[in-house]
Design an enzyme around this catalytic site. Structure first.
Site, PDB file in Angstrom:
ATOM      1  N   TYR A  50     -19.286   5.483   4.128  1.00 45.40           N
ATOM      2  CA  TYR A  50     -18.192   5.472   5.125  1.00 45.40           C
ATOM      3  C   TYR A  50     -18.466   6.463   6.253  1.00 45.40           C
ATOM      4  O   TYR A  50     -18.072   6.248   7.396  1.00 45.40           O
ATOM      5  CB  TYR A  50     -16.843   5.723   4.457  1.00 45.40           C
ATOM      6  N   HIS A 109      -6.664  -3.098   5.738  1.00 38.84           N
ATOM      7  CA  HIS A 109      -7.665  -2.488   4.861  1.00 38.84           C
ATOM      8  C   HIS A 109      -7.948  -1.039   5.198  1.00 38.84           C
ATOM      9  O   HIS A 109      -8.953  -0.482   4.764  1.00 38.84           O
ATOM     10  CB  HIS A 109      -8.963  -3.313   4.903  1.00 38.84           C
ATOM     11  N   GLN A 124      -8.122  -6.982   9.479  1.00 42.59           N
ATOM     12  CA  GLN A 124      -8.811  -6.539   8.270  1.00 42.59           C
ATOM     13  C   GLN A 124      -9.841  -5.465   8.646  1.00 42.59           C
ATOM     14  O   GLN A 124     -10.421  -4.843   7.761  1.00 42.59           O
ATOM     15  CB  GLN A 124      -9.519  -7.703   7.585  1.00 42.59           C
ATOM     16  N   SER A 156     -13.932 -14.793   7.555  1.00 43.02           N
ATOM     17  CA  SER A 156     -14.252 -15.871   6.605  1.00 43.02           C
ATOM     18  C   SER A 156     -13.070 -16.117   5.666  1.00 43.02           C
ATOM     19  O   SER A 156     -13.051 -17.084   4.905  1.00 43.02           O
ATOM     20  CB  SER A 156     -15.481 -15.461   5.783  1.00 43.02           C
ATOM     21  N   VAL A 183     -11.531  -2.047  10.193  1.00 43.11           N
ATOM     22  CA  VAL A 183     -11.196  -0.616  10.041  1.00 43.11           C
ATOM     23  C   VAL A 183     -11.818   0.197  11.171  1.00 43.11           C
ATOM     24  O   VAL A 183     -11.816   1.416  11.139  1.00 43.11           O
ATOM     25  CB  VAL A 183     -11.702  -0.113   8.662  1.00 43.11           C
TER      26      VAL A 183
HETATM   27  N1  APR Z   1     -17.488 -13.841  16.993  1.00 43.59           N
HETATM   28  C1  APR Z   1     -16.520 -14.367  16.184  1.00 43.59           C
HETATM   29  N2  APR Z   1     -16.677 -14.567  14.855  1.00 43.59           N
HETATM   30  C2  APR Z   1     -17.869 -14.215  14.328  1.00 43.59           C
HETATM   31  C3  APR Z   1     -18.921 -13.661  15.091  1.00 43.59           C
HETATM   32  C4  APR Z   1     -18.685 -13.479  16.484  1.00 43.59           C
HETATM   33  N3  APR Z   1     -19.620 -12.958  17.295  1.00 43.59           N
HETATM   34  N4  APR Z   1     -19.978 -13.417  14.266  1.00 43.59           N
HETATM   35  C5  APR Z   1     -19.576 -13.802  13.021  1.00 43.59           C
HETATM   36  N5  APR Z   1     -18.328 -14.291  13.064  1.00 43.59           N
HETATM   37  C6  APR Z   1     -17.500 -14.803  11.958  1.00 43.59           C
HETATM   38  C7  APR Z   1     -18.286 -15.408  10.806  1.00 43.59           C
HETATM   39  O1  APR Z   1     -18.565 -16.770  11.073  1.00 43.59           O
HETATM   40  C8  APR Z   1     -17.298 -15.235   9.653  1.00 43.59           C
HETATM   41  O2  APR Z   1     -16.365 -16.305   9.612  1.00 43.59           O
HETATM   42  O3  APR Z   1     -16.817 -13.710  11.410  1.00 43.59           O
HETATM   43  C9  APR Z   1     -16.565 -13.945  10.031  1.00 43.59           C
HETATM   44  C10 APR Z   1     -17.070 -12.736   9.260  1.00 43.59           C
HETATM   45  O4  APR Z   1     -16.700 -12.900   7.902  1.00 43.59           O
HETATM   46  P1  APR Z   1     -16.898 -11.658   6.913  1.00 43.59           P
HETATM   47  O5  APR Z   1     -18.210 -11.038   7.146  1.00 43.59           O
HETATM   48  O6  APR Z   1     -16.511 -12.149   5.544  1.00 43.59           O
HETATM   49  O7  APR Z   1     -15.802 -10.587   7.416  1.00 43.59           O
HETATM   50  P2  APR Z   1     -14.258 -10.573   7.101  1.00 43.59           P
HETATM   51  O8  APR Z   1     -13.700 -11.959   6.976  1.00 43.59           O
HETATM   52  O9  APR Z   1     -13.608  -9.667   8.084  1.00 43.59           O
HETATM   53  O10 APR Z   1     -14.184  -9.868   5.646  1.00 43.59           O
HETATM   54  C11 APR Z   1     -12.888  -9.620   5.153  1.00 43.59           C
HETATM   55  O11 APR Z   1     -13.886  -8.495   3.268  1.00 43.59           O
HETATM   56  O12 APR Z   1     -15.459  -7.066   2.478  1.00 43.59           O
HETATM   57  C12 APR Z   1     -14.137  -7.175   2.794  1.00 43.59           C
HETATM   58  O13 APR Z   1     -12.730  -5.433   3.423  1.00 43.59           O
HETATM   59  C13 APR Z   1     -13.772  -6.212   3.894  1.00 43.59           C
HETATM   60  O14 APR Z   1     -12.170  -6.546   5.656  1.00 43.59           O
HETATM   61  C14 APR Z   1     -13.299  -7.118   5.016  1.00 43.59           C
HETATM   62  C15 APR Z   1     -12.920  -8.397   4.288  1.00 43.59           C
END
Ligand code: APR
Length: 233
Positions: free
Chosen positions: A54, A105, A87, A173, A89
């Site tokens: 972190y 989060h 979500q 996602s 931080v």
């Molecule tokens: N612009 C918009 N969306 C994007 C881009 C971009 N440039 N690049 C990637 N993405 C999309 C991906 O297609 C995916 O749908 O952002 C999403 C990222 O998904 P994750 O990596 O799973 O992130 P997130 O959904 O925020 O995760 C949720 O999971 O690990 C925990 O606490 C953590 O808050 C996080 C939570």
């Protein structure tokens, strides 16, 4: 009476600000095991590893700048009542000027006592080490919701989703609950905009869903302009 826009964001909106997402290629969970750095068990097993994880992310987030996606959402506030449920931080929505942000989060810039989650303080980009103590004499920990921990703001977020006149989902996602469950609180008659370069698999009560298969920087300003031109009252 301004229309209410509720916006649910994830790591994708900050990707073009140089911050890694979690589940994309090269994402954080490719290089770190969730259970080691984002769980109470990992904290008990190896607190130095967690603090370092972190500390590094806090330094990166502190140096990051909001992108056109964050800035467009801040501009919406001139015409609408905007509530962001994030979500993320990284603090980039506030840096962009958004004034109402719910952090599901937690926040990287904040740390708290391991024994009292009310003893929170903002340390900006500073590092915390083992032996750095809160006012109550307990070890300081990141003010982040780890897997398996309660999400204190989820009820407030659900109520906000129920009030939406317009709903947006950007860069998530939606694989993590309870955040992913918020979609079920969005009323069925509400127009929904989803902005994500991939084709997310989640569904809505609403039948009026527009998928904008673009990145945040490409897609959010366009959707924001459309909302301002067609909905502002
Ligand atoms: N612009 C918009 N969306 C994007 C881009 C971009 N440039 N690049 C990637 N993405 C999309 C991906 O297609 C995916 O749908 O952002 C999403 C990222 O998904 P994750 O990596 O799973 O992130 P997130 O959904 O925020 O995760 C949720 O999971 O690990 C925990 O606490 C953590 O808050 C996080 C939570």
């Amino acid at each position: 009476m301004k229309k209410k826009i509720v916006i649910l964001t994830g790591a994708g909106i900050s990707a073009e600000s140089g911050l890694k997402t979690f589940r994309d290629m090269g994402g954080l969970w490719e290089n770190f095991a969730i259970e080691d750095v984002a769980s109470p068990e990992g904290w008990r097993r190896n607190p130095e590893l967690v603090l370092d994880f972190y500390n590094q992310r806090r330094k990166q987030a502190f140096a990051a700048l909001p992108n056109a996606g964050h800035l467009a959402l801040a501009k919406l506030e001139e015409f609408f009542e905007v509530k962001i449920i994030t979500q993320n931080v990284d603090g980039l929505h506030e840096k962009a000027g958004s004034s109402f942000v719910i952090h599901l989060h937690g926040e990287l810039s904040k740390v708290r006592s391991v024994h009292n989650e009310a003893l929170v303080k903002d340390i900006g980009s500073a590092f915390i080490e083992l032996g750095d103590l809160a006012e109550d004499g307990a070890q300081l920990r990141p003010h982040i919701v780890w897997f398996g921990e309660q999400v204190p703001m989820i009820e407030v977020a659900a109520e906000i989703c129920q009030e939406a006149d317009i709903f947006m989902v950007i860069g998530t996602s939606l694989q993590v609950y309870p955040a992913a469950g918020l979609l079920s609180y969005v009323p069925s008659g509400v127009p929904v905009y989803v902005i994500d370069p991939s084709t997310p698999s989640y569904s809505f009560n609403s039948t009026d869903v527009r998928f904008v298969q673009k990145t945040a920087v490409e897609g959010v300003p366009v959707v924001v302009e459309e909302l301002i031109n067609t909905h502002k009252k």
